[in-house]
Design a protein around this motif. Structure first.
Motif, PDB file in Angstrom:
ATOM      1  N   THR A   4       0.853  -1.186   0.000  1.00 31.81           N
ATOM      2  CA  THR A   4       0.000   0.000   0.000  1.00 31.81           C
ATOM      3  C   THR A   4       0.885   1.231   0.000  1.00 31.81           C
ATOM      4  N   ASP A  26      -1.540  -7.328  -5.662  1.00 36.93           N
ATOM      5  CA  ASP A  26      -2.316  -6.726  -4.578  1.00 36.93           C
ATOM      6  C   ASP A  26      -1.814  -5.343  -4.189  1.00 36.93           C
ATOM      7  N   ARG A  53      -7.208  -1.363   3.685  1.00 41.83           N
ATOM      8  CA  ARG A  53      -6.161  -2.323   3.321  1.00 41.83           C
ATOM      9  C   ARG A  53      -5.397  -2.812   4.545  1.00 41.83           C
TER      10      ARG A  53
END
Length: 185
Positions: A4, A26, A53
């Motif tokens: 992220t 991802d 997330r």
């Protein structure tokens, strides 16, 4: 192990380019500022995206001094009980209202005589919801209609047409059922 990313630049240009560079499926990118949107909206959206997330966000620090406070969200009225009727897909609707007859077979929904010949047309709908036992016939992750089902369908059609003998049945390709939804026969 980072998946992220928050972009602290003046716009989301690097976030767009970074998506092309990383191979991790991802990976997620969230620009904190966008030139065409208000700052408060984009920073809140970026932090919310990070929060969903699994990133720990200090929401009390973020909202400090704004007057924001926690509020109880109303609960769902039917949270503890289920009120929906489970009706098998094969029982939904009346085929006779559409000019069709009953197929009298568990894999078929309707039958109709063809107007220009002595032929019959059988239709049905197959899905893992209506026929969960089909999930036992998976090959390499794909659910296939078993060959014995084709034989059973051919024998049933033959019996309804007055021919009860099946000498040979050749399958050119497997019939793959969708993971979601249904397959029309």
């Amino acid at each position: 192990g980072v998946t992220t990313y928050l972009e602290l630049g003046p716009d989301g240009v690097l976030s767009a380019m970074a998506q092309e560079c990383l191979t991790a499926e991802d990976a997620a990118f969230a620009p904190v500022l966008r030139s065409s949107r208000p700052e408060a909206e984009t920073v809140t959206t970026a932090l919310a995206h990070a929060h969903t997330r699994g990133i720990a966000v200090d929401w009390q620090a973020y909202f400090a001094g704004t007057g924001a406070r926690l509020a109880d969200v109303p609960t769902y009225a039917f949270q503890q009980e289920r009120y929906w009727i489970d009706v098998p897909v094969s029982q939904v609707g009346d085929v006779r209202s559409a000019g069709l007859g009953r197929a009298e077979h568990p894999l078929l929904g309707a039958a109709v005589e063809l107007p220009d010949s002595e032929g019959l047309l059988f239709t049905g709908r197959l899905s893992l919801d209506s026929h969960p036992w089909l999930a036992d016939h998976a090959v390499s992750g794909a659910v296939l209609l078993p060959g014995t089902a084709f034989v059973e369908l051919a024998l049933h059609a033959g019996q309804r047409a007055g021919t009860e003998l099946l000498e040979e049945l050749t399958l050119e390709a497997p019939l793959v059922l969708p993971e979601r939804g249904a397959l029309q026969l």
